[in-house]
Design a protein around this motif. Structure first.
Motif, PDB file in Angstrom:
ATOM      1  N   PRO A 156      -3.028  77.409  48.166  1.00 46.84           N
ATOM      2  CA  PRO A 156      -1.552  77.188  47.633  1.00 46.84           C
ATOM      3  C   PRO A 156      -0.653  77.028  48.760  1.00 46.84           C
ATOM      4  CG  PRO A 156      -2.168  79.476  47.280  1.00 46.84           C
ATOM      5  CD  PRO A 156      -3.408  78.804  47.965  1.00 46.84           C
ATOM      6  N   LEU A 157       0.158  76.020  48.518  1.00 44.85           N
ATOM      7  CA  LEU A 157       1.291  75.646  49.853  1.00 44.85           C
ATOM      8  C   LEU A 157       2.633  75.767  49.396  1.00 44.85           C
ATOM      9  CD1 LEU A 157      -0.415  72.309  51.038  1.00 44.85           C
ATOM     10  CD2 LEU A 157      -0.837  74.519  51.648  1.00 44.85           C
ATOM     11  N   LYS A 158       3.517  76.205  50.228  1.00 43.09           N
ATOM     12  CA  LYS A 158       4.927  75.918  49.977  1.00 43.09           C
ATOM     13  C   LYS A 158       5.748  75.439  51.033  1.00 43.09           C
ATOM     14  CE  LYS A 158       5.812  80.651  52.312  1.00 43.09           C
ATOM     15  NZ  LYS A 158       6.216  82.127  52.239  1.00 43.09           N
ATOM     16  N   ASP A 159       6.640  74.990  50.852  1.00 42.67           N
ATOM     17  CA  ASP A 159       7.630  74.321  51.821  1.00 42.67           C
ATOM     18  C   ASP A 159       8.800  75.395  52.167  1.00 42.67           C
ATOM     19  OD1 ASP A 159       6.109  72.114  51.816  1.00 42.67           O
ATOM     20  OD2 ASP A 159       6.972  71.199  50.284  1.00 42.67           O
ATOM     21  N   VAL A 160       9.099  75.412  53.420  1.00 42.72           N
ATOM     22  CA  VAL A 160      10.248  76.181  53.820  1.00 42.72           C
ATOM     23  C   VAL A 160      11.146  75.356  54.663  1.00 42.72           C
ATOM     24  CG1 VAL A 160      10.808  78.220  55.189  1.00 42.72           C
ATOM     25  CG2 VAL A 160       8.667  78.330  54.191  1.00 42.72           C
ATOM     26  N   PHE A 161      12.536  75.327  54.284  1.00 41.23           N
ATOM     27  CA  PHE A 161      13.301  74.461  55.051  1.00 41.23           C
ATOM     28  C   PHE A 161      14.039  74.886  55.747  1.00 41.23           C
ATOM     29  CE2 PHE A 161      12.125  72.740  50.749  1.00 41.23           C
ATOM     30  CZ  PHE A 161      11.913  71.585  50.756  1.00 41.23           C
ATOM     31  N   TYR A 162      14.605  74.240  56.859  1.00 44.06           N
ATOM     32  CA  TYR A 162      15.562  74.515  57.817  1.00 44.06           C
ATOM     33  C   TYR A 162      16.463  73.586  58.231  1.00 44.06           C
ATOM     34  CZ  TYR A 162      12.272  78.314  58.742  1.00 44.06           C
ATOM     35  OH  TYR A 162      11.251  79.428  58.694  1.00 44.06           O
ATOM     36  N   PHE A 163      17.667  74.016  58.774  1.00 44.12           N
ATOM     37  CA  PHE A 163      18.450  72.861  59.380  1.00 44.12           C
ATOM     38  C   PHE A 163      18.475  73.216  60.978  1.00 44.12           C
ATOM     39  CE2 PHE A 163      20.613  72.993  55.134  1.00 44.12           C
ATOM     40  CZ  PHE A 163      20.569  71.608  54.836  1.00 44.12           C
ATOM     41  N   ASN A 164      18.455  71.976  61.610  1.00 41.19           N
ATOM     42  CA  ASN A 164      18.796  71.971  63.165  1.00 41.19           C
ATOM     43  C   ASN A 164      20.124  71.288  63.419  1.00 41.19           C
ATOM     44  OD1 ASN A 164      18.352  70.444  65.913  1.00 41.19           O
ATOM     45  ND2 ASN A 164      17.024  72.132  66.045  1.00 41.19           N
ATOM     46  N   VAL A 165      21.073  72.087  63.987  1.00 45.34           N
ATOM     47  CA  VAL A 165      22.365  71.491  64.051  1.00 45.34           C
ATOM     48  C   VAL A 165      22.523  71.670  65.604  1.00 45.34           C
ATOM     49  CG1 VAL A 165      24.926  71.793  63.522  1.00 45.34           C
ATOM     50  CG2 VAL A 165      23.058  72.402  61.670  1.00 45.34           C
ATOM     51  N   GLN A 166      22.625  70.565  66.141  1.00 42.37           N
ATOM     52  CA  GLN A 166      22.996  70.502  67.857  1.00 42.37           C
ATOM     53  C   GLN A 166      22.139  71.258  68.410  1.00 42.37           C
ATOM     54  OE1 GLN A 166      27.284  70.844  68.004  1.00 42.37           O
ATOM     55  NE2 GLN A 166      27.616  68.675  66.915  1.00 42.37           N
ATOM     56  N   GLY A 167      20.724  71.365  68.055  1.00 43.93           N
ATOM     57  CA  GLY A 167      19.891  72.151  68.620  1.00 43.93           C
ATOM     58  C   GLY A 167      19.712  73.692  68.455  1.00 43.93           C
ATOM     59  N   THR A 168      20.634  74.219  67.376  1.00 45.43           N
ATOM     60  CA  THR A 168      20.338  75.458  66.803  1.00 45.43           C
ATOM     61  C   THR A 168      19.577  75.254  65.308  1.00 45.43           C
ATOM     62  OG1 THR A 168      22.371  76.196  68.053  1.00 45.43           O
ATOM     63  CG2 THR A 168      21.649  77.496  66.075  1.00 45.43           C
ATOM     64  N   THR A 169      18.491  76.115  64.990  1.00 43.61           N
ATOM     65  CA  THR A 169      17.824  75.784  64.082  1.00 43.61           C
ATOM     66  C   THR A 169      17.954  77.421  63.287  1.00 43.61           C
ATOM     67  OG1 THR A 169      16.323  74.763  65.236  1.00 43.61           O
ATOM     68  CG2 THR A 169      15.671  75.794  63.203  1.00 43.61           C
ATOM     69  N   PHE A 170      18.128  77.187  61.903  1.00 46.44           N
ATOM     70  CA  PHE A 170      18.389  78.346  60.976  1.00 46.44           C
ATOM     71  C   PHE A 170      17.876  77.873  59.598  1.00 46.44           C
ATOM     72  CE2 PHE A 170      22.421  75.763  61.339  1.00 46.44           C
ATOM     73  CZ  PHE A 170      22.577  75.278  59.993  1.00 46.44           C
ATOM     74  N   PRO A 171      17.756  78.892  58.859  1.00 48.41           N
ATOM     75  CA  PRO A 171      17.050  78.641  57.647  1.00 48.41           C
ATOM     76  C   PRO A 171      17.953  77.972  56.448  1.00 48.41           C
ATOM     77  CG  PRO A 171      16.597  80.976  58.095  1.00 48.41           C
ATOM     78  CD  PRO A 171      17.628  80.470  59.039  1.00 48.41           C
ATOM     79  N   ALA A 172      17.569  77.073  55.669  1.00 49.97           N
ATOM     80  CA  ALA A 172      18.330  76.338  54.689  1.00 49.97           C
ATOM     81  C   ALA A 172      18.529  77.282  53.515  1.00 49.97           C
ATOM     82  CB  ALA A 172      17.620  75.178  54.220  1.00 49.97           C
ATOM     83  N   ARG A 173      19.534  78.232  53.824  1.00 50.58           N
ATOM     84  CA  ARG A 173      20.068  79.298  52.727  1.00 50.58           C
ATOM     85  C   ARG A 173      21.490  79.257  53.112  1.00 50.58           C
ATOM     86  NH1 ARG A 173      15.061  82.278  54.296  1.00 50.58           N
ATOM     87  NH2 ARG A 173      16.471  83.924  55.435  1.00 50.58           N
ATOM     88  N   GLU A 174      22.065  79.814  51.875  1.00 53.80           N
ATOM     89  CA  GLU A 174      23.503  79.582  51.811  1.00 53.80           C
ATOM     90  C   GLU A 174      24.141  80.429  52.837  1.00 53.80           C
ATOM     91  OE1 GLU A 174      27.398  80.193  48.613  1.00 53.80           O
ATOM     92  OE2 GLU A 174      25.010  80.409  47.941  1.00 53.80           O
ATOM     93  N   SER A 175      23.671  81.766  53.001  1.00 56.15           N
ATOM     94  CA  SER A 175      24.289  82.629  53.869  1.00 56.15           C
ATOM     95  C   SER A 175      24.322  82.461  55.182  1.00 56.15           C
ATOM     96  CB  SER A 175      23.511  84.151  53.745  1.00 56.15           C
ATOM     97  OG  SER A 175      22.092  83.888  54.185  1.00 56.15           O
TER      98      SER A 175
END
Length: 211
Positions: A156-175
């Protein structure tokens, strides 16, 4: 009254579509422990414009980059100096020490999706690959077929999303995201968060947020 019936129908169809999309996501499975059915020729990008070519794949148990050695042995790649990997015109960006495909880009900012085996449903018998590659060891490519035969219905698979903003990566979560919202967009961000149809698990919603 007619308008009310139309509105209720639209709401019902929207809810049904949303529930169907969630169900499809839950039912996604893979019978192989890697992202691709076979190792693919790729461009491995390094700092200062350097790159190398290799046959690669991504391990679904943890998103690690693996490569096919000259003797057809599968090994985990040393990625400290790897920035990204291009496979079939798709860029896979490094998130810490693992990799995810770029779904959307705006200037130098990116939405990244890491596809992993959902550990909530982990079956120890299906994860011989972890033992095979322990301590940087490798195993022959034909061994994958044996793992596929043991997979049954599949991983079973799941997708985990991230944003990379100007080289800085962080989870795609509101906090995490709200710390990176520019002052002139904070009102628009709060409005978006108030949208009842907004979802942090929907790549289309996250792509709009990236823009």
């Amino acid at each position: 009254m007619k308008n009310l019936h139309t509105l209720l129908l639209i709401l019902f169809l929207s809810l049904t579509t949303s529930l169907q999309a969630q169900q499809l996501q839950e039912l996604r499975r893979s019978k192989r422990p890697f992202a691709f059915a076979e190792f693919k020729e790729a461009k491995v990008n390094q700092p200062f414009g350097r790159y190398t070519k290799a046959k690669v794949n991504f391990r679904l148990s943890d998103g690690a980059l693996c490569f096919l050695d000259k003797d057809s042995t599968i090994r985990r790649a040393y990625v400290q100096k790897v920035l990204s990997v291009d496979v079939d015109s798709v860029r896979y960006l490094k998130v810490d020490s693992i990799f995810g495909r770029v779904l959307a880009s705006q200037n130098y900012n990116h939405l990244v999706c890491v596809t992993l085996i959902d550990q909530k449903y982990r079956n120890q018998e299906l994860f011989d690959i972890d033992q095979m590659m322990q301590n940087g060891g490798g195993f022959f490519a034909h061994s994958i077929l044996e793992l596929e035969e043991k997979a049954g219905e599949g991983y079973p698979l799941k997708d985990v999303f991230y944003f990379n903003v100007q080289g800085t990566t962080f989870p795609a979560r509101e906090s995490y995201v709200k710390k990176h919202i520019a002052p002139e967009y904070k009102t628009a961000f709060r409005t978006l968060m108030g949208d009842r149809w907004w979802s942090w698990h929907d790549p289309d919603c996250l792509a709009k947020l990236l823009m």
